[in-house]
Design a protein around this motif. Sequence first.
Motif, PDB file in Angstrom:
ATOM      1  N   ARG A 100       0.860  -1.200  -0.061  1.00 32.47           N
ATOM      2  CA  ARG A 100       0.014   0.027   0.032  1.00 32.47           C
ATOM      3  C   ARG A 100       0.895   1.359  -0.027  1.00 32.47           C
ATOM      4  NH1 ARG A 100      -5.374   0.765   2.947  1.00 32.47           N
ATOM      5  NH2 ARG A 100      -5.485   2.180   0.911  1.00 32.47           N
ATOM      6  N   ARG A 101       2.076   1.129   0.305  1.00 33.72           N
ATOM      7  CA  ARG A 101       2.858   2.333   0.550  1.00 33.72           C
ATOM      8  C   ARG A 101       3.066   3.045  -1.000  1.00 33.72           C
ATOM      9  NH1 ARG A 101       6.685  -0.628   5.185  1.00 33.72           N
ATOM     10  NH2 ARG A 101       5.069  -1.366   6.468  1.00 33.72           N
ATOM     11  N   LYS A 102       3.183   2.136  -1.736  1.00 34.67           N
ATOM     12  CA  LYS A 102       3.402   2.674  -3.231  1.00 34.67           C
ATOM     13  C   LYS A 102       2.281   3.356  -3.936  1.00 34.67           C
ATOM     14  CE  LYS A 102       4.353  -1.537  -4.529  1.00 34.67           C
ATOM     15  NZ  LYS A 102       4.631  -2.912  -5.335  1.00 34.67           N
ATOM     16  N   GLU A 103       1.107   3.527  -2.821  1.00 39.30           N
ATOM     17  CA  GLU A 103       0.198   4.175  -3.463  1.00 39.30           C
ATOM     18  C   GLU A 103       0.254   5.655  -3.271  1.00 39.30           C
ATOM     19  OE1 GLU A 103      -3.523   2.970  -1.132  1.00 39.30           O
ATOM     20  OE2 GLU A 103      -3.142   0.925  -1.416  1.00 39.30           O
ATOM     21  N   ARG A 104       1.114   6.210  -2.217  1.00 42.38           N
ATOM     22  CA  ARG A 104       1.515   7.597  -2.149  1.00 42.38           C
ATOM     23  C   ARG A 104       2.038   8.299  -3.401  1.00 42.38           C
ATOM     24  NH1 ARG A 104       3.274   5.544   3.232  1.00 42.38           N
ATOM     25  NH2 ARG A 104       5.331   5.147   2.438  1.00 42.38           N
ATOM     26  N   ARG A 105       1.514   9.142  -3.948  1.00 40.90           N
ATOM     27  CA  ARG A 105       1.932   9.804  -5.280  1.00 40.90           C
ATOM     28  C   ARG A 105       2.455  11.116  -5.263  1.00 40.90           C
ATOM     29  NH1 ARG A 105      -2.063   7.093  -9.311  1.00 40.90           N
ATOM     30  NH2 ARG A 105      -1.213   8.648 -10.593  1.00 40.90           N
ATOM     31  N   GLU A 106       3.272  11.478  -5.665  1.00 38.87           N
ATOM     32  CA  GLU A 106       3.646  12.906  -5.546  1.00 38.87           C
ATOM     33  C   GLU A 106       2.784  13.645  -7.049  1.00 38.87           C
ATOM     34  OE1 GLU A 106       7.317  15.816  -5.418  1.00 38.87           O
ATOM     35  OE2 GLU A 106       7.567  13.849  -4.449  1.00 38.87           O
ATOM     36  N   ASP A 107       2.815  12.885  -7.954  1.00 37.96           N
ATOM     37  CA  ASP A 107       2.166  13.543  -9.151  1.00 37.96           C
ATOM     38  C   ASP A 107       0.745  13.895  -8.796  1.00 37.96           C
ATOM     39  OD1 ASP A 107       1.761  10.625  -8.898  1.00 37.96           O
ATOM     40  OD2 ASP A 107       0.590  10.699 -10.880  1.00 37.96           O
ATOM     41  N   ILE A 108      -0.081  13.107  -7.847  1.00 40.33           N
ATOM     42  CA  ILE A 108      -1.229  13.459  -7.355  1.00 40.33           C
ATOM     43  C   ILE A 108      -1.254  14.843  -6.756  1.00 40.33           C
ATOM     44  CG2 ILE A 108      -3.505  12.915  -5.992  1.00 40.33           C
ATOM     45  CD1 ILE A 108      -2.651   9.947  -6.662  1.00 40.33           C
ATOM     46  N   LEU A 109      -0.297  15.257  -5.760  1.00 41.84           N
ATOM     47  CA  LEU A 109      -0.362  16.443  -5.395  1.00 41.84           C
ATOM     48  C   LEU A 109       0.067  17.560  -6.368  1.00 41.84           C
ATOM     49  CD1 LEU A 109       1.827  15.338  -2.083  1.00 41.84           C
ATOM     50  CD2 LEU A 109      -0.445  15.029  -2.519  1.00 41.84           C
ATOM     51  N   ASN A 110       0.948  17.246  -7.378  1.00 45.47           N
ATOM     52  CA  ASN A 110       1.183  18.174  -8.300  1.00 45.47           C
ATOM     53  C   ASN A 110      -0.170  18.475  -9.248  1.00 45.47           C
ATOM     54  OD1 ASN A 110       3.827  18.183  -7.458  1.00 45.47           O
ATOM     55  ND2 ASN A 110       4.428  16.583  -8.783  1.00 45.47           N
ATOM     56  N   LEU A 111      -0.949  17.323  -9.606  1.00 46.17           N
ATOM     57  CA  LEU A 111      -2.026  17.573 -10.195  1.00 46.17           C
ATOM     58  C   LEU A 111      -3.031  18.591  -9.496  1.00 46.17           C
ATOM     59  CD1 LEU A 111      -3.990  16.580 -12.588  1.00 46.17           C
ATOM     60  CD2 LEU A 111      -4.993  15.037 -10.868  1.00 46.17           C
ATOM     61  N   LEU A 112      -3.160  18.306  -8.039  1.00 49.51           N
ATOM     62  CA  LEU A 112      -3.928  19.146  -7.500  1.00 49.51           C
ATOM     63  C   LEU A 112      -3.704  20.753  -7.461  1.00 49.51           C
ATOM     64  CD1 LEU A 112      -4.747  17.173  -4.361  1.00 49.51           C
ATOM     65  CD2 LEU A 112      -6.129  17.810  -6.060  1.00 49.51           C
ATOM     66  N   GLU A 113      -2.216  20.849  -7.519  1.00 44.73           N
ATOM     67  CA  GLU A 113      -1.623  22.289  -7.660  1.00 44.73           C
ATOM     68  C   GLU A 113      -2.014  22.999  -9.129  1.00 44.73           C
ATOM     69  OE1 GLU A 113       1.872  23.333  -4.702  1.00 44.73           O
ATOM     70  OE2 GLU A 113       2.262  21.689  -6.077  1.00 44.73           O
ATOM     71  N   THR A 114      -1.967  22.229  -9.995  1.00 42.72           N
ATOM     72  CA  THR A 114      -2.333  22.689 -11.538  1.00 42.72           C
ATOM     73  C   THR A 114      -3.752  23.193 -11.603  1.00 42.72           C
ATOM     74  OG1 THR A 114      -2.907  20.565 -12.355  1.00 42.72           O
ATOM     75  CG2 THR A 114      -0.603  21.114 -12.641  1.00 42.72           C
ATOM     76  N   LYS A 115      -4.574  22.426 -10.670  1.00 41.57           N
ATOM     77  CA  LYS A 115      -6.173  22.930 -10.435  1.00 41.57           C
ATOM     78  C   LYS A 115      -6.467  23.893  -9.723  1.00 41.57           C
ATOM     79  CE  LYS A 115      -7.824  18.042 -11.634  1.00 41.57           C
ATOM     80  NZ  LYS A 115      -8.593  18.680 -12.945  1.00 41.57           N
ATOM     81  N   GLY A 116      -5.440  24.545  -9.140  1.00 43.18           N
ATOM     82  CA  GLY A 116      -5.409  25.669  -8.524  1.00 43.18           C
ATOM     83  C   GLY A 116      -5.385  25.671  -7.027  1.00 43.18           C
ATOM     84  N   PHE A 117      -5.194  24.526  -6.400  1.00 47.80           N
ATOM     85  CA  PHE A 117      -5.319  24.019  -5.032  1.00 47.80           C
ATOM     86  C   PHE A 117      -3.965  24.512  -4.426  1.00 47.80           C
ATOM     87  CE2 PHE A 117      -8.553  21.293  -6.376  1.00 47.80           C
ATOM     88  CZ  PHE A 117      -9.689  21.688  -5.430  1.00 47.80           C
TER      89      PHE A 117
END
Length: 310
Positions: A100-117
Amino acid sequence: MKQITNTILMIRPIGFRMNEQTAVNNYFQEDLNLKNVDINKKAQDEFDGFVSTLRGKGVNVIVVEDIMESDTPDSIFPNNWVSFHADGTIGLYPMFAENRRKERREDILNLLETKGFIIEQVVDYTSAEKKEFFLEGTGSIALDRVNKKAYCAISPRADEELFIEFCEDFDYAPIIFNAYQSVENKRVPIYHTNVMMCLAEDFAVICLDTIDDKKEKKNVSRHLKESGKEIITITEEQMHQFAGNMLQVLGKGDEKFLVMSSSAYKSLTSIQLSTIKKYCDIIHSPLDTIETCGGGSARCMMAEVFLPKE
């Protein structure tokens, strides 16, 4: 401070199956006599139907595809590895199962930033995995964001000291207890707090029967009442239909909804349903394959996004 949000992050499964590494202490999981490829297809269909039901009510669902190469059978439950807070903080959590540790993904955090979060800081607890201490996000922690109280049922996936550290970092008052279920005539710890309780804005759905210690039970009830929440109790049987695994969200025009699976919905009595409907409408969707193989339900599939927006 708001208790509920309109924005939800969900991960579309690609290699969903019964996770052998979590089955050791998730007694909600069962084996389906199906090939993994068929299980995954059924899970995808349930996922897509669920997302479309939520979007139909005006819930803003951000869907991210899982990565095949990662071999992460439980990626459909992102609320265990990440939490998003209104001050721009993100929590990253230590997970019991290695895969389950591989579920943590930095690209998801980056995606949220591109959406203005806006992400101001990341509080990372994942190094605790080295010492085998775990705290699985809002699976382990039920947050009363308005009253700054955090509820946690201690289990192999929810370490008490780590939970207290979380409460200090995020400025929550810790409410600690033990919750049990009966498995083969033995009382064993429930793996996640969010299968036995759900905190909505004005009410709480909770299986108080799982809290065997009278003092602990009294303490949890007292805190809920002090916070002005009506307590809707469910039975252990209803909990096994995932009636504790619910989440209140905002839809179109800030309309409030309580989200749950169809099996949870069908398990509720008319009195329980009418009590919930005093406060909000209900959204439910069939999640049978996900519940049976994954041992988690509607709430586990939704990571609430409270981050501020540009």
